[in-house]
Design an enzyme around this catalytic site. Structure first.
Site, PDB file in Angstrom:
ATOM      1  NE  ARG A 194      -1.093   2.386   2.991  1.00 29.29           N
ATOM      2  CZ  ARG A 194      -0.501   3.461   3.512  1.00 29.29           C
ATOM      3  NH1 ARG A 194      -0.396   4.580   2.817  1.00 29.29           N
ATOM      4  NH2 ARG A 194       0.013   3.430   4.728  1.00 29.29           N
ATOM      5  CG  ASP A 195       3.190   4.389   3.004  1.00 28.36           C
ATOM      6  OD1 ASP A 195       3.200   5.246   2.104  1.00 28.36           O
ATOM      7  OD2 ASP A 195       3.438   4.667   4.189  1.00 28.36           O
TER       8      ASP A 195
ATOM      9  CG  HIS B 173       3.804   4.749   9.170  1.00 32.14           C
ATOM     10  ND1 HIS B 173       3.162   3.735   8.492  1.00 32.14           N
ATOM     11  CD2 HIS B 173       4.132   5.658   8.217  1.00 32.14           C
ATOM     12  CE1 HIS B 173       3.104   4.018   7.202  1.00 32.14           C
ATOM     13  NE2 HIS B 173       3.697   5.188   7.010  1.00 32.14           N
TER      14      HIS B 173
ATOM     15  CG  HIS C 163       7.705   7.720   5.408  1.00 35.68           C
ATOM     16  ND1 HIS C 163       7.429   7.335   4.126  1.00 35.68           N
ATOM     17  CD2 HIS C 163       6.547   7.565   6.090  1.00 35.68           C
ATOM     18  CE1 HIS C 163       6.161   6.971   4.030  1.00 35.68           C
ATOM     19  NE2 HIS C 163       5.592   7.106   5.217  1.00 35.68           N
TER      20      HIS C 163
ATOM     21  CB  CYS D 196       1.804  10.187   1.659  1.00 40.49           C
ATOM     22  SG  CYS D 196       0.218  10.920   1.254  1.00 40.49           S
TER      23      CYS D 196
ATOM     24  CG  ASN E 186       6.983   3.630   4.133  1.00 41.21           C
ATOM     25  OD1 ASN E 186       6.762   4.144   3.049  1.00 41.21           O
ATOM     26  ND2 ASN E 186       6.110   3.627   5.114  1.00 41.21           N
TER      27      ASN E 186
HETATM   28  P1  HMG Z   1     -13.029  14.323  -2.576  1.00 34.97           P
HETATM   29  O1  HMG Z   1     -12.724  14.724  -3.985  1.00 34.97           O
HETATM   30  O2  HMG Z   1     -13.193  15.392  -1.554  1.00 34.97           O
HETATM   31  O3  HMG Z   1     -14.314  13.364  -2.523  1.00 34.97           O
HETATM   32  O4  HMG Z   1     -11.902  13.303  -2.152  1.00 34.97           O
HETATM   33  P2  HMG Z   1     -15.825  13.660  -2.792  1.00 34.97           P
HETATM   34  O5  HMG Z   1     -16.588  13.057  -1.674  1.00 34.97           O
HETATM   35  O6  HMG Z   1     -16.041  15.101  -3.153  1.00 34.97           O
HETATM   36  O7  HMG Z   1     -16.090  12.786  -4.111  1.00 34.97           O
HETATM   37  C1  HMG Z   1     -15.444  13.070  -5.338  1.00 34.97           C
HETATM   38  C2  HMG Z   1     -15.493  11.838  -6.221  1.00 34.97           C
HETATM   39  O8  HMG Z   1     -14.698  10.813  -5.599  1.00 34.97           O
HETATM   40  C3  HMG Z   1     -16.900  11.237  -6.367  1.00 34.97           C
HETATM   41  O9  HMG Z   1     -16.958  10.634  -7.649  1.00 34.97           O
HETATM   42  C4  HMG Z   1     -16.927  10.169  -5.307  1.00 34.97           C
HETATM   43  O10 HMG Z   1     -17.837   9.137  -5.576  1.00 34.97           O
HETATM   44  C5  HMG Z   1     -15.485   9.650  -5.388  1.00 34.97           C
HETATM   45  P3  HMG Z   1     -17.655  11.374  -8.901  1.00 34.97           P
HETATM   46  O11 HMG Z   1     -19.062  11.652  -8.447  1.00 34.97           O
HETATM   47  O12 HMG Z   1     -16.853  12.633  -9.121  1.00 34.97           O
HETATM   48  O13 HMG Z   1     -17.530  10.364 -10.010  1.00 34.97           O
HETATM   49  N1  HMG Z   1     -15.068   9.019  -4.143  1.00 34.97           N
HETATM   50  C6  HMG Z   1     -14.561   7.772  -4.073  1.00 34.97           C
HETATM   51  N2  HMG Z   1     -14.293   6.851  -5.020  1.00 34.97           N
HETATM   52  C7  HMG Z   1     -13.797   5.657  -4.586  1.00 34.97           C
HETATM   53  N3  HMG Z   1     -13.520   5.388  -3.282  1.00 34.97           N
HETATM   54  C8  HMG Z   1     -13.760   6.290  -2.322  1.00 34.97           C
HETATM   55  C9  HMG Z   1     -14.298   7.546  -2.706  1.00 34.97           C
HETATM   56  N4  HMG Z   1     -14.655   8.650  -2.013  1.00 34.97           N
HETATM   57  C10 HMG Z   1     -15.122   9.525  -2.895  1.00 34.97           C
HETATM   58  N5  HMG Z   1     -13.476   5.995  -1.051  1.00 34.97           N
HETATM   59  C11 HMG Z   1     -11.061  11.511  -0.818  1.00 34.97           C
HETATM   60  C12 HMG Z   1     -11.821  12.827  -0.835  1.00 34.97           C
HETATM   61  C13 HMG Z   1     -10.723  11.218   0.616  1.00 34.97           C
HETATM   62  C14 HMG Z   1     -11.942  10.408  -1.385  1.00 34.97           C
HETATM   63  C15 HMG Z   1      -9.798  11.646  -1.710  1.00 34.97           C
HETATM   64  O14 HMG Z   1      -9.096  12.799  -1.336  1.00 34.97           O
HETATM   65  C16 HMG Z   1      -8.891  10.440  -1.589  1.00 34.97           C
HETATM   66  O15 HMG Z   1      -9.172   9.376  -2.119  1.00 34.97           O
HETATM   67  N6  HMG Z   1      -7.744  10.611  -0.898  1.00 34.97           N
HETATM   68  C17 HMG Z   1      -6.838   9.487  -0.638  1.00 34.97           C
HETATM   69  C18 HMG Z   1      -5.454   9.962  -0.538  1.00 34.97           C
HETATM   70  C19 HMG Z   1      -4.543   8.827  -0.192  1.00 34.97           C
HETATM   71  O16 HMG Z   1      -4.842   7.656  -0.386  1.00 34.97           O
HETATM   72  N7  HMG Z   1      -3.361   9.175   0.337  1.00 34.97           N
HETATM   73  C20 HMG Z   1      -2.376   8.210   0.704  1.00 34.97           C
HETATM   74  C21 HMG Z   1      -2.674   7.503   1.984  1.00 34.97           C
HETATM   75  S1  HMG Z   1      -2.274   8.423   3.435  1.00 34.97           S
HETATM   76  C22 HMG Z   1      -0.596   8.096   3.712  1.00 34.97           C
HETATM   77  O17 HMG Z   1       0.084   7.569   2.851  1.00 34.97           O
HETATM   78  C23 HMG Z   1      -0.004   8.406   5.041  1.00 34.97           C
HETATM   79  C24 HMG Z   1       0.278   7.158   5.875  1.00 34.97           C
HETATM   80  O18 HMG Z   1       1.152   6.279   5.217  1.00 34.97           O
HETATM   81  C25 HMG Z   1       0.864   7.533   7.236  1.00 34.97           C
HETATM   82  C26 HMG Z   1       2.065   8.493   7.143  1.00 34.97           C
HETATM   83  O19 HMG Z   1       3.056   8.180   6.479  1.00 34.97           O
HETATM   84  O20 HMG Z   1       1.974   9.548   7.799  1.00 34.97           O
HETATM   85  C27 HMG Z   1      -1.030   6.381   6.130  1.00 34.97           C
HETATM   86 MG    MG Z   2       3.345   6.447   5.223  1.00 34.47          MG
END
Ligand code: HMG
Ligand code: MG
Length: 292
Positions: A11-12, A209, A211, A242, A251
């Site tokens: 994933r990450d 966690h 990096h 991310c 990481n």
């Molecule tokens: P948004 O644009 O605000 O969402 O995104 P929305 O509610 O306005 O919807 C927009 C469109 O997205 C719609 O589709 C929704 O249906 C769709 P449309 O009508 O335009 O066709 N949608 C989805 N589709 C599939 N699955 C869903 C979903 N939700 C809405 N779950 C949202 C908000 C949170 C969805 C978006 O910003 C997003 O997906 N962000 C994810 C970012 C991400 O994955 N980042 C990496 C993980 S975090 C990380 O790596 C840190 C970590 O490792 C820890 C660390 O290192 O600190 C964990």
């Molecule tokens: Mg991370």
């Protein structure tokens, strides 16, 4: 077992790799099978986020479905999937996920870029996701990102302790504290874990966690261990980052963590390092990357 490890490479690790969006379901499943063979029990296998936001995770449903027989044959393995909202939870339910991970940040800048919400709003919005997941019988892990600070955020261990306890109270069984941009040092790790203790946050419910942009992750693990942390996230091949964080790099590498455990006489879930090596070689080859 002395040290618990969560492998976040599928994933990450993959979410920030330019070539990962073209990885087939079969390749991901083969990779995850190799991780399982190494002995790892807790594996993040994908995320149910918006495909346009993280294209490398777009085939997570198909991966999760293909993992179901492996899950049935190995009930002690926990596959976890990142879920940002109720829509993501529906997708996790549809594939019968046993565990999800919700993820929130402390920096307003990061939170807005990553999940399009303010920090306070994101903590409010996630409660129904946790509640519904638990009602459906899932375990919920909680990530808190930016715990050592961010471009717009000073390191504030009291706030980290408050937010960690908040997520535990909201129903997460464990919080994973993310050094999203690899700025932790042994000193700040010591300060953070001591502060968690002062606020009576149960350390057995806390994972770190790291990096590893500046090569400090293993020193940070060592300090965290000395102060009582026993669960660490790591990424095989040191992949990761991310896409919505400033200058994310790899990481903490699983191989480094396993080697650290071996040198210090700590038992870890990795009982077959050869399989871990094969997993690393496999995924790097799939991504067309040299070994880091
Ligand atoms: P948004 O644009 O605000 O969402 O995104 P929305 O509610 O306005 O919807 C927009 C469109 O997205 C719609 O589709 C929704 O249906 C769709 P449309 O009508 O335009 O066709 N949608 C989805 N589709 C599939 N699955 C869903 C979903 N939700 C809405 N779950 C949202 C908000 C949170 C969805 C978006 O910003 C997003 O997906 N962000 C994810 C970012 C991400 O994955 N980042 C990496 C993980 S975090 C990380 O790596 C840190 C970590 O490792 C820890 C660390 O290192 O600190 C964990
Ligand atoms: Mg991370």
């Amino acid at each position: 077992m002395d040290i618990q490890i969560v492998d976040v490479s599928a994933r990450d690790g993959l979410q920030n790799e330019p070539n990962a969006a073209s990885l087939s379901v079969d390749a991901k499943v083969e990779y995850i099978s190799l991780l399982m063979r190494s002995g790892l029990k807790r594996i993040e296998a994908g995320s149910f986020v918006r495909a346009a936001a993280v294209p490398a995770m777009a085939n997570s449903e198909a991966v999760a479905r293909a993992l179901l027989p492996l899950q049935e044959a190995n009930p002690d393995i926990i596959f976890s999937y990142l879920v940002p909202n109720l829509k993501g939870l529906e997708r996790a339910k549809a594939i019968g996920a046993k565990e999800i991970a919700i993820f929130l940040g402390l920096s307003e800048q990061f939170s807005r870029a990553n999940i399009n919400a303010s920090v306070d709003q994101s903590f409010i919005d996630i409660q129904p996701v946790i509640d519904e997941a638990r009602t459906a019988g899932m375990r919920v892990r909680g990530y808190v990102s930016n715990v050592f600070g961010y471009s717009d955020l000073e390191f504030n261990p009291d706030v980290v302790a408050y937010r960690s306890q908040q997520l535990l109270n909201m129903g997460c069984y464990e919080v994973s504290l993310g050094d999203t941009t690899a700025i932790a040092t042994p000193d700040t790790v010591a300060t953070l874990v001591s502060t968690l203790r002062v606020h009576s946050v149960a350390l057995h419910q806390v994972a770190l966690h790291f990096h590893d942009t500046y090569g400090k992750a293993i020193q940070n693990v060592e300090t965290a261990y000395d102060f009582g942390i026993r669960t660490f996230d790591a990424s095989t091949g040191g992949l990761g980052g991310c896409p919505y964080a400033n200058s994310p790099k790899g990481n903490l590498a699983m191989e480094d963590l396993v080697q650290w455990c071996r040198v210090h006489g700590h038992s870890s879930p990795v009982t077959n390092p050869d399989a871990l090596y094969s997993a690393k070689q496999f995924i790097l080859q799939q991504l067309g990357k040299p070994s880091p």
